[in-house]
Enzyme design. Sequence first.
Site, PDB file in Angstrom:
ATOM      1  N   TYR A   1      24.632  41.408  50.923  1.00  0.00           N
ATOM      2  CA  TYR A   1      25.767  40.469  50.442  1.00  0.00           C
ATOM      3  C   TYR A   1      25.543  38.890  50.919  1.00  0.00           C
ATOM      4  CZ  TYR A   1      30.827  39.328  49.733  1.00  0.00           C
ATOM      5  OH  TYR A   1      32.143  38.609  49.285  1.00  0.00           O
TER       6      TYR A   1
ATOM      7  N   LYS B   1      25.365  35.801  48.205  1.00  0.00           N
ATOM      8  CA  LYS B   1      26.171  34.930  48.297  1.00  0.00           C
ATOM      9  C   LYS B   1      25.557  33.344  48.560  1.00  0.00           C
ATOM     10  CE  LYS B   1      29.993  37.142  47.021  1.00  0.00           C
ATOM     11  NZ  LYS B   1      30.506  37.041  45.619  1.00  0.00           N
TER      12      LYS B   1
HETATM   13  P1  NAD Z   1      37.664  43.387  44.212  1.00  0.00           P
HETATM   14  O1  NAD Z   1      36.801  44.661  44.802  1.00  0.00           O
HETATM   15  O2  NAD Z   1      39.114  43.777  44.651  1.00  0.00           O
HETATM   16  O3  NAD Z   1      37.237  43.008  42.716  1.00  0.00           O
HETATM   17  C1  NAD Z   1      36.077  42.602  42.314  1.00  0.00           C
HETATM   18  C2  NAD Z   1      36.137  43.020  40.895  1.00  0.00           C
HETATM   19  O4  NAD Z   1      34.709  43.017  40.304  1.00  0.00           O
HETATM   20  C3  NAD Z   1      36.586  44.339  40.517  1.00  0.00           C
HETATM   21  O5  NAD Z   1      37.672  44.553  39.530  1.00  0.00           O
HETATM   22  C4  NAD Z   1      35.172  45.299  40.117  1.00  0.00           C
HETATM   23  O6  NAD Z   1      35.442  46.250  39.460  1.00  0.00           O
HETATM   24  C5  NAD Z   1      34.598  43.988  39.566  1.00  0.00           C
HETATM   25  N1  NAD Z   1      33.179  44.448  39.306  1.00  0.00           N
HETATM   26  C6  NAD Z   1      32.404  45.047  40.243  1.00  0.00           C
HETATM   27  N2  NAD Z   1      31.144  44.998  39.539  1.00  0.00           N
HETATM   28  C7  NAD Z   1      31.398  44.470  38.333  1.00  0.00           C
HETATM   29  C8  NAD Z   1      30.208  44.477  37.489  1.00  0.00           C
HETATM   30  N3  NAD Z   1      28.923  44.774  37.634  1.00  0.00           N
HETATM   31  N4  NAD Z   1      30.609  43.978  36.085  1.00  0.00           N
HETATM   32  C9  NAD Z   1      31.828  43.457  35.906  1.00  0.00           C
HETATM   33  N5  NAD Z   1      32.687  43.487  37.109  1.00  0.00           N
HETATM   34  C10 NAD Z   1      32.244  44.203  38.010  1.00  0.00           C
HETATM   35  O7  NAD Z   1      37.140  42.015  45.084  1.00  0.00           O
HETATM   36  P2  NAD Z   1      37.989  40.810  45.550  1.00  0.00           P
HETATM   37  O8  NAD Z   1      38.149  40.661  46.884  1.00  0.00           O
HETATM   38  O9  NAD Z   1      38.919  40.394  44.527  1.00  0.00           O
HETATM   39  O10 NAD Z   1      36.425  39.831  45.258  1.00  0.00           O
HETATM   40  C11 NAD Z   1      36.251  39.009  44.108  1.00  0.00           C
HETATM   41  C12 NAD Z   1      35.200  38.020  44.334  1.00  0.00           C
HETATM   42  O11 NAD Z   1      35.340  37.401  45.875  1.00  0.00           O
HETATM   43  C13 NAD Z   1      33.872  38.661  44.697  1.00  0.00           C
HETATM   44  O12 NAD Z   1      32.710  38.086  44.301  1.00  0.00           O
HETATM   45  C14 NAD Z   1      33.800  38.718  46.202  1.00  0.00           C
HETATM   46  O13 NAD Z   1      32.419  38.923  46.854  1.00  0.00           O
HETATM   47  C15 NAD Z   1      34.407  37.406  46.579  1.00  0.00           C
HETATM   48  N6  NAD Z   1      35.122  37.271  48.003  1.00  0.00           N
HETATM   49  C16 NAD Z   1      35.723  38.048  48.292  1.00  0.00           C
HETATM   50  C17 NAD Z   1      36.410  37.919  49.663  1.00  0.00           C
HETATM   51  C18 NAD Z   1      37.663  38.544  50.142  1.00  0.00           C
HETATM   52  O14 NAD Z   1      38.036  38.371  51.053  1.00  0.00           O
HETATM   53  N7  NAD Z   1      38.356  39.679  49.186  1.00  0.00           N
HETATM   54  C19 NAD Z   1      35.741  36.751  50.458  1.00  0.00           C
HETATM   55  C20 NAD Z   1      34.848  36.043  49.999  1.00  0.00           C
HETATM   56  C21 NAD Z   1      34.539  36.323  48.703  1.00  0.00           C
END
Ligand code: NAD
Length: 250
Positions: free
Chosen positions: A155, A159
Amino acid sequence: MDLSGRVAIVTGSGRGIGRAIALKLAEDGATVVVNDIGSPEPIEGVAAEIRAMKRQSLAVLADVSSAPEVSKLVETTVSKYGQVDILVNNAGIVRDQLLVRMSEADWDRVIEVDLKSVFLCTAAVLRHMMKQRWGRIISITSVVGIAGNPGQANYASAKAGIIGFSRTVAKEVASRGITVNAIAPGFIDTEMTQRLDEKHRQEIVGRIPAGCLGTPRDVAETVAFLTSDEAKYITGQVLSVDGGLLGAWW
Ligand code: NAD
């Protein structure tokens, strides 16, 4: 922000941060294409919420790590609305494991979904944005891509890759009125972080200077600003939305 007349694609917007971004861009006036993988109900639900705000919205199922599916996502958008102005590369997954136990499959899948998708989606929309001479590309990276985190070599690599990619493409397209930026959330309260056990969650909160996890809306507000006309001179940047976490790590 006034985004009326703009057409946005938000990947992975069936829930979590992506959903909050889709709703915020629509609230600010944009037409929003809601994308996710799996069952259609979540994206249809978000698109219905947007239509209830009297904005246009379309739900498109597509795996953003697949070139033909990305092509379908972008071409469906352009044939329906005639343009694509904003791309938010938000879709992401985790497959955490210490490196000594990490399988090749878990390495490959995280790189494909979290990094290759950013290449595929950005390349597909750029063709249209370059003709329009206007575009906004925002990719969701993570503080983990800057600072590293045990158990997340796949990851963190994906990133970190997004950061190098965004800085490079920003330089390639700046003269065409297109900006390319990344947002690095800290710990945001979504299904991704709800998987953490309570003890681990409390340890994390204890390390965040703001004293709480962020909300999806905190990230969405930052995305909306970067998509606006007002942000036209900001490109190639990585903006942390983390309650001070990164500063506390260094
Ligand atoms: P989440 O898991 O709730 O949502 C991610 C979404 O991406 C899901 O709806 C999933 O079905 C979709 N997805 C996964 N694979 C896919 C694909 N191949 N094609 C299309 N859609 C796909 O996660 P989140 O927390 O809402 O995270 C959103 C973004 O923010 C991600 O890139 C994550 O890495 C990043 N992020 C999240 C956090 C956190 O603390 N939640 C922190 C830093 C970065």
